[in-house]
Design an enzyme around this catalytic site. Structure first.
Site, short mmCIF file in Angstrom:
data_model
loop_
_atom_site.label_atom_id
_atom_site.label_comp_id
_atom_site.label_asym_id
_atom_site.label_seq_id
_atom_site.Cartn_x
_atom_site.Cartn_y
_atom_site.Cartn_z
CG HIS A 96 -2.03 -1.04 1.10
ND1 HIS A 96 -3.31 -0.75 0.71
CD2 HIS A 96 -2.00 -2.38 1.28
CE1 HIS A 96 -4.04 -1.86 0.67
NE2 HIS A 96 -3.26 -2.87 1.03
CG ASP A 145 -0.09 9.20 0.38
OD1 ASP A 145 -0.13 8.05 0.85
OD2 ASP A 145 -0.84 10.12 0.76
P1 ADQ Z 1 -3.27 6.02 4.59
O1 ADQ Z 1 -1.92 6.60 4.68
O2 ADQ Z 1 -3.98 5.85 5.86
O3 ADQ Z 1 -3.28 4.65 3.80
P2 ADQ Z 1 -5.19 7.40 2.61
O4 ADQ Z 1 -5.06 6.76 1.30
O5 ADQ Z 1 -5.21 8.87 2.54
O6 ADQ Z 1 -4.05 7.13 3.66
O7 ADQ Z 1 -6.54 6.85 3.25
C1 ADQ Z 1 -7.02 7.34 4.43
C2 ADQ Z 1 -8.49 6.99 4.62
O8 ADQ Z 1 -8.80 7.47 5.91
C3 ADQ Z 1 -9.39 7.69 3.62
O9 ADQ Z 1 -10.47 6.87 3.32
C4 ADQ Z 1 -9.83 8.93 4.40
O10 ADQ Z 1 -11.13 9.41 4.10
C5 ADQ Z 1 -9.79 8.46 5.83
N1 ADQ Z 1 -9.45 9.62 6.65
C6 ADQ Z 1 -8.34 10.38 6.62
N2 ADQ Z 1 -8.43 11.38 7.50
C7 ADQ Z 1 -9.62 11.27 8.10
C8 ADQ Z 1 -10.34 12.01 9.10
N3 ADQ Z 1 -9.83 13.12 9.64
N4 ADQ Z 1 -11.54 11.58 9.48
C9 ADQ Z 1 -12.06 10.47 8.92
N5 ADQ Z 1 -11.47 9.75 7.97
C10 ADQ Z 1 -10.28 10.14 7.57
C11 ADQ Z 1 -2.35 3.78 3.15
C12 ADQ Z 1 -1.35 4.43 2.20
C13 ADQ Z 1 -2.05 5.23 1.13
C14 ADQ Z 1 -3.05 4.33 0.39
C15 ADQ Z 1 -3.93 3.58 1.36
C16 ADQ Z 1 -4.78 2.52 0.65
O11 ADQ Z 1 -0.45 5.27 2.93
O12 ADQ Z 1 -1.14 5.79 0.21
O13 ADQ Z 1 -3.85 5.13 -0.47
O14 ADQ Z 1 -3.17 2.90 2.34
O15 ADQ Z 1 -3.98 1.67 -0.11
#
Ligand code: ADQ
Length: 490
Positions: free
Chosen positions: A157, A366
């Site tokens: 990921h 990311d």
């Molecule tokens: P993450 O680094 O956790 O995941 P991301 O892809 O941005 O990051 O996903 C975060 C999820 O959490 C999103 O669905 C978002 O809506 C939710 N989220 C973030 N902040 C929030 C908040 N304040 N309140 C509620 N919900 C919140 C890891 C990798 C990423 C990759 C994902 C999936 O680091 O690059 O996209 O896995 O593979």
């Protein structure tokens, strides 16, 4: 469809009616598990005095989860240690934060071995095994050493680090060698996959690379693909158009008192570029003062990994910087930056995204970044906001009609903010339509199908290359694995 066995550090079982709070990844995996009567295996999140290997089964909404408790030392060395203090910073180009401790590496190896040993009885001969993320890189190899001949896939990921950075990890070759024991490796985008192939070319000159991304090495064969993860676009669009989201949108609009909303939503993590983002916003207010009292930046950032010192540091830094920006620019009628350290449910987030003129998604590195895709899906197509996206997020390979920026440059951030705030309706609509098409086409269901199809298809080829692997599971250790020393990261 063949039965699916998903393995990840933590499991995320279905939560029934509360689906609105569950991410697209969990929903999609759960639906595949439900369809195949599969199992999701991982750490329970609990600590015990001594590891027992006892599995706790639970069944929710047609999905079976199987979890194990870990010892405090496991959690410290494997999870807080090697996963989050060594690999995470290294894979996000933060070698300055990466800690190389033998104890961490030993704990990582131990927990992966414990996972393999514990899940062994759960594996049926035809199961497809799908291992997730950087916590569990050696798991496939540990399973092979125990005679598992099933098809096993691994999805990363996070980004894959560039060659010169990965070389700084002690025993980096063994870590990569463990990946050769999978049948399929999935990366989020071409850049990370190509980085992996570059490493293999450099460090394993005997590896034979084929045009379809298959690597043959030491009698083993692993296919390497880019398979970008998506969101449940349909579901997110419906959430964004729901009465609850509309209420959240209206409340937000009311609180803005005519100001234009710029929004950022991220886990509080140094990879998300929040300090740089704040500096870019400060630059906008300094260099283009006519935006003062016309805009408002809302940054939502719930804390994560609070046990790790670098996360405590970033939090302190952001507290100080947000205070500094408000101290410098605020007036009695205007708070330029609202910085909120808590999470919100997906429907409220969708409503807030819809209330904004600009979505600011500017990680320094990311794997993918799902917030960028959620932002697009949440918009009203007739009057959409503008996505500003870091060039260094995996999502930038798909979301080309966003305003793509270098997140390290406050000037570029400031220019992109001005461009987004001034953009006319026609251009906003055109950009949004193209972005939405991509987010809908390559959604989380597409991702799941693409990965699992590749994993299933590859089976026949593996059998012809390595007869010993095809004969079911615990049928003795295949010869090729006896010839290689078990990887050791300690
Ligand atoms: P993450 O680094 O956790 O995941 P991301 O892809 O941005 O990051 O996903 C975060 C999820 O959490 C999103 O669905 C978002 O809506 C939710 N989220 C973030 N902040 C929030 C908040 N304040 N309140 C509620 N919900 C919140 C890891 C990798 C990423 C990759 C994902 C999936 O680091 O690059 O996209 O896995 O593979």
């Amino acid at each position: 469809m063949t039965r699916l066995l998903v393995v990840s550090n933590r499991v995320s079982p279905p939560v029934g009616e509360g689906k609105a709070n569950q991410g697209g990844l969990a929903v999609a995996l759960n639906s595949a598990l439900r369809e195949t009567n599969g199992i999701w295996f991982g750490w329970s999140g609990n600590e015990i005095d001594q590891f027992s290997g006892q599995i706790n089964f639970s069944r929710n909404d047609g999905v079976t989860t199987a979890t194990v408790d870990l010892e405090a030392q496991d959690v410290e060395e494997y999870y807080n240690g090697f996963a989050n203090r060594t690999l995470w910073p290294l894979f996000h180009d933060r070698i300055d934060l990466a800690e190389f401790e033998r104890g961490f590496a030993g704990g990582y190896e131990r927990v992966n071995a414990r996972f393999a040993e514990t899940m062994l009885p759960l594996i049926a001969p035809d199961d497809l095994i799908w291992v997730h993320d950087y916590h569990l890189i050696p798991l496939g190899s540990e399973l092979r050493q125990r005679g598992v001949g099933n098809r096993i896939g691994f999805f990363l990921h996070t980004p894959w680090p560039v060659l010169r950075l990965l070389l700084s990890l002690p025993h980096h070759r063994q870590l990569v060698e463990a990946l050769f024991d999978y049948d399929l490796l999935g990366f989020q985008c071409n850049a990370w996959r190509d980085g992996f192939l570059e490493y293999v070319r450099d460090q394993f000159p005997d590896a034979e690379m084929q045009d379809d991304g298959t690597i043959r090495i030491g009698g083993r064969s692993v296919r390497v693909i880019a398979c970008p993860i998506g969101i449940d676009a349909q579901d997110f669009m419906e959430s964004a158009a729901s009465p609850e989201a509309e209420t959240a949108r209206q409340e937000m609009i009311k609180s803005l008192d005519g100001k234009c909303l710029i929004i950022g939503v991220d886990r509080l993590d140094y990879s998300k570029g929040l300090e740089h983002r704040f500096h870019g916003y400060e630059r906008l207010l300094t260099d283009q003062p006519h935006y003062q009292e016309k805009v408002s930046l809302l940054q939502i950032a719930p804390p994560s990994r609070a046990d790790v010192a670098s996360y405590q540091d970033i939090r302190k830094g952001l507290d100080a910087l947000s205070g500094h920006i408000n101290g410098e620019f605020a007036t009695v009628h205007w708070v330029p930056l609202r910085y909120v350290n808590r999470g919100y449910d997906r429907t409220s987030l969708a409503g807030m995204f819809r209330a904004s003129r600009v979505g600011l998604v500017t990680p320094l590195r990311d794997g993918m970044n799902l917030v960028a895709k959620e932002y697009v899906a949440a918009q009203d197509p007739d009057d959409p906001g503008v996505l500003i996206l870091s060039k260094f997020a995996g999502a930038a390979e798909q979301l080309k009609q966003a305003l793509l920026v270098n997140p390290y440059s406050p000037e570029e951030l400031s220019d992109a903010l001005a461009q987004a705030l001034d953009m006319g309706l026609e251009e906003r609509r055109a950009r949004h339509a193209a972005l939405l098409e991509s987010v809908q086409r390559e959604d989380v269901h597409w991702w799941l199908r693409t990965f699992l199809d590749a994993l299933e298809d590859h089976g026949a080829e593996v059998i012809s290359l390595d007869q010993s692997r095809g004969g079911g599971n615990h049928g003795g250790i295949p010869q090729i694995h006896q010839s290689l020393a078990a990887p050791s990261f300690a």
